[in-house]
Design a protein around this motif. Structure first.
Motif, PDB file in Angstrom:
ATOM      1  N   TRP A 141       4.692   2.140   1.587  1.00 33.44           N
ATOM      2  CA  TRP A 141       5.800   2.781   0.880  1.00 33.44           C
ATOM      3  C   TRP A 141       6.204   4.091   1.551  1.00 33.44           C
ATOM      4  O   TRP A 141       7.398   4.406   1.645  1.00 33.44           O
ATOM      5  N   SER A 147       0.832  -1.202   0.000  1.00 31.28           N
ATOM      6  CA  SER A 147       0.000   0.000   0.000  1.00 31.28           C
ATOM      7  C   SER A 147       0.867   1.251   0.000  1.00 31.28           C
ATOM      8  O   SER A 147       2.065   1.204   0.301  1.00 31.28           O
ATOM      9  N   TRP A 148       0.238   2.386  -0.373  1.00 33.49           N
ATOM     10  CA  TRP A 148       0.997   3.638  -0.355  1.00 33.49           C
ATOM     11  C   TRP A 148       1.443   3.978   1.056  1.00 33.49           C
ATOM     12  O   TRP A 148       2.487   4.594   1.256  1.00 33.49           O
TER      13      TRP A 148
END
Length: 632
Positions: free
Chosen positions: A49, A45-46
């Motif tokens: 990251w 998922s962002w």
């Protein structure tokens, strides 16, 4: 040429540890490339990251800039919080983490040991006065290693940090040469027994509950960890000794222009009576010179180190204020002037203060005795410094002049009363000059022993035992409440709390587990490669999240790998135990590293320079030894 030199200077100012920074950036860049290559087929998922990016950025900023670590880590945690990656509960979890709070409470316990002089006994009887850095490291590493094998290493380091700071000054060795070895020695000892560190107990509990093993005995891990510890100690004494930074204090005793002459007396019944000057510890105080001894009206000049002290000896010292503070803290040594006894405040409520006489001071131009300094200011002059001049005669016969610097013994109220007075140009407090409460030293040492016993035998957890010890220290008046709170290193606690928050984000977003599983999966069907991967992942994770969290995270992944390979899980459990505790490359990986970070005057990259080879040594040794002691 001038332009190149200008840019070089600008870079040096902005990046004070450029060489180490380049190494960190290079290593972290390689790791980042490996991460990208590994997870290119994974779905993250962002939030995961962003968490990885924040973690890498905090490491880079610590290496590349001179911003305080607490600012960088709090900033990283703030980014994760305002973007919603972590909620308020997870962001603030580090500030209530038992490990972080335990470190804070231990500072209060250590304050009691400091104010009673209990740490002086440790310094004299355990560390001694070795000659040279090699001997000092031997005296430090092996006792700490032995103690940490059976005691929780956090209180061991908390107890030794102030001792080593004072010891380094006496030995004229930079604290930066001793503080990292102190932390590493505690880690070496912690991995040598089942009870040496909480991580071993956590993994042992998982062995019983998750893997169905009967549990480990006290010294099962010793057969693997002891060789690692001994080779690690040998590394610190050889190659590591040269890799340790040499941080010099901003102002050394040679730079201090103020030299005081102070007279001290060996009081009746003093423990110093009958000891030689050297055995009494009066020869190795930096920046201090014992000029003569007055004994029964006779002057003994050029005092030999083997001269034996006697009761009522009057000792004439010349030196800097820091060493005079040490003199004041020695049991059985008191100021020669009888004016000290006439102060209307108890000894425990006094401290040392420096004051510069102004040209409007009413006692300027008079002797100290005729000016009735004590009656006028409720303070006693212990010594006078005058432009490097060595003043002769008794202290009461000195005629004060404008610009003279006075070393006073006075209550703290003197500061508030005289800071705005026209009698003195400048009034300042002498740090750590509170009188020691020697009569409380046995109580303080007893509290320490009780705390360690309660935690070691499992009657209380470490936080409960430390909290009880801190409360008793203050209630028994081993330490004043104000001094105890002032002794807490708040910046260290903020770094721990913020780092725990970022580590929590790595877990909750799934970044840590996904990356760990991917790396271990690269090992294929070779059990040796799988073992090496388990250790490597555990070691990397423990540098960026807590050691216990790293162990808990990797344990089920390693258990699944061992089952899929059809091999015994015990070598993997040993690798997790040692890999999670053997944190040497960053100061945030282990609490004891953070505890020595400030007192040693370190920069972030100092730990990587000396710790990265040590991490590799432990990795290789563990992977080679564990399957031989516990066959696959």
């Amino acid at each position: 040429m001038l332009t190149a030199r200008f840019f070089k200077q600008q870079i040096a100012q902005k990046f004070p540890n450029l060489g180490m920074a380049i190494l960190i950036v290079a290593v972290s860049s390689v790791v980042a490339i490996a991460l990208i290559y590994t997870v290119i087929t994974l779905t993250l998922s962002w939030q995961a990251w962003l968490t990885i990016a924040v973690m890498v950025a905090t490491l880079w900023l610590n290496a590349l800039t001179s911003y305080p670590p607490e600012v960088i880590f709090l900033g990283g945690l703030g980014i994760l919080f305002v973007t919603g990656v972590v909620g308020a509960e997870d962001a603030l979890a580090g500030f209530s983490n038992p490990g972080m709070v335990t470190v804070g409470v231990l500072y209060v316990v250590v304050a009691g040991l400091q104010q009673t002089g209990g740490l002086n006994w440790v310094s004299q009887h355990v560390l001694g006065l070795p000659k040279g850095l090699f001997s000092a490291l031997v005296r430090l590493i092996f006792p700490v290693l032995g103690m940490s094998a059976f005691l929780n290493n956090t209180p061991v380091v908390a107890m030794f940090v102030p001792v080593v700071s004072d010891w380094a000054r006496k030995l004229r060795i930079s604290p930066s040469k001793l503080m990292i070895p102190l932390s590493y020695a505690a880690i070496f000892g912690g991995i040598c027994t089942l009870i040496g560190t909480s991580t071993n107990l956590v993994v042992n509990g998982l062995l019983i509950s998750k893997a169905g093993y009967p549990g480990m005995n006290m010294f099962d891990i010793t057969r693997v960890s002891l060789p690692c510890a001994l080779i690690g100690a040998a590394y610190l004494l050889t190659a590591g000794r040269w890799l340790l930074p040499n941080r010099k204090p901003a102002l050394s005793e040679q730079d201090n222009p103020r030299e005081y002459k102070v007279e001290m007396v060996v009081e009746a019944g003093s423990p110093l009576a009958g000891k030689t000057i050297e055995k009494a510890g009066l020869r190795h105080l930096p920046g201090l010179f014992l000029g003569e001894i007055v004994r029964a009206g006779q002057v003994i000049p050029a005092v030999s180190p083997q001269e034996q002290l006697q009761e009522h000896d009057q000792l004439i010292f010349v030196g800097i204020v820091d060493s005079i503070v040490d003199l004041k803290k020695m049991r059985g040594l008191v100021p020669a002037t009888n004016q000290v006894e006439k102060l209307d405040v108890p000894p425990t409520a006094r401290r040392l203060i420096e004051a510069v006489v102004s040209n409007t001071c009413p006692v300027a131009g008079q002797t100290i005795r005729k000016g009735q300094f004590r009656n006028r200011y409720n303070a006693v002059i212990l010594a006078v410094a005058r432009n490097g001049e060595r003043l002769q005669g008794k202290i009461g016969d000195i005629i004060l002049r404008p610009g003279d610097v006075l070393l006073l013994e006075a209550p703290p109220t003197f500061l508030a009363q005289q800071r705005s007075s026209r009698d003195f140009y400048l009034v300042s407090d002498v740090p750590n000059s509170e009188p020691l409460r020697h009569q409380k030293a046995p109580i303080a040492l007893g509290i320490l022993v009780a705390m360690v016993a309660l935690a070691t035998f499992g009657w209380m957890d470490m936080l409960q035992a430390a909290t009880l010890a801190a409360m008793v220290m203050v209630l028994a008046r081993c330490s004043g409440a104000g001094y105890a709170l002032g002794n807490v290193q708040w910046s260290v606690l903020l770094v721990i709390a913020a780092a725990l928050g970022i580590g929590q984000a790595l877990e909750t977003t799934g970044a840590a587990g996904t990356l760990a599983g991917a790396f271990i999966g690269l090992a294929g069907q070779n059990p040796w490669m799988a073992l090496a991967a388990v250790y490597a992942v555990t070691s990397i994770l423990t540098e960026v999240i807590t050691n216990n969290a790293a162990a808990v995270l990797v344990f089920p992944i390693a258990l699944a790998v061992s089952k899929s390979l059809g091999v015994d899980f015990m070598p993997f459990a040993i690798a997790i135990m040692i890999g999670a505790s053997a944190s040497f490359s960053t100061p945030i990986g282990y609490q004891t590293n953070l505890m020595v970070y400030g007192p040693g005057g370190y920069r972030f990259g100092d730990f990587m320079r000396i710790g990265l080879p040590l991490n590799l040594i432990f990795w290789v040794l563990t992977v080679l030894l564990a399957p031989r002691v516990f066959p696959f």
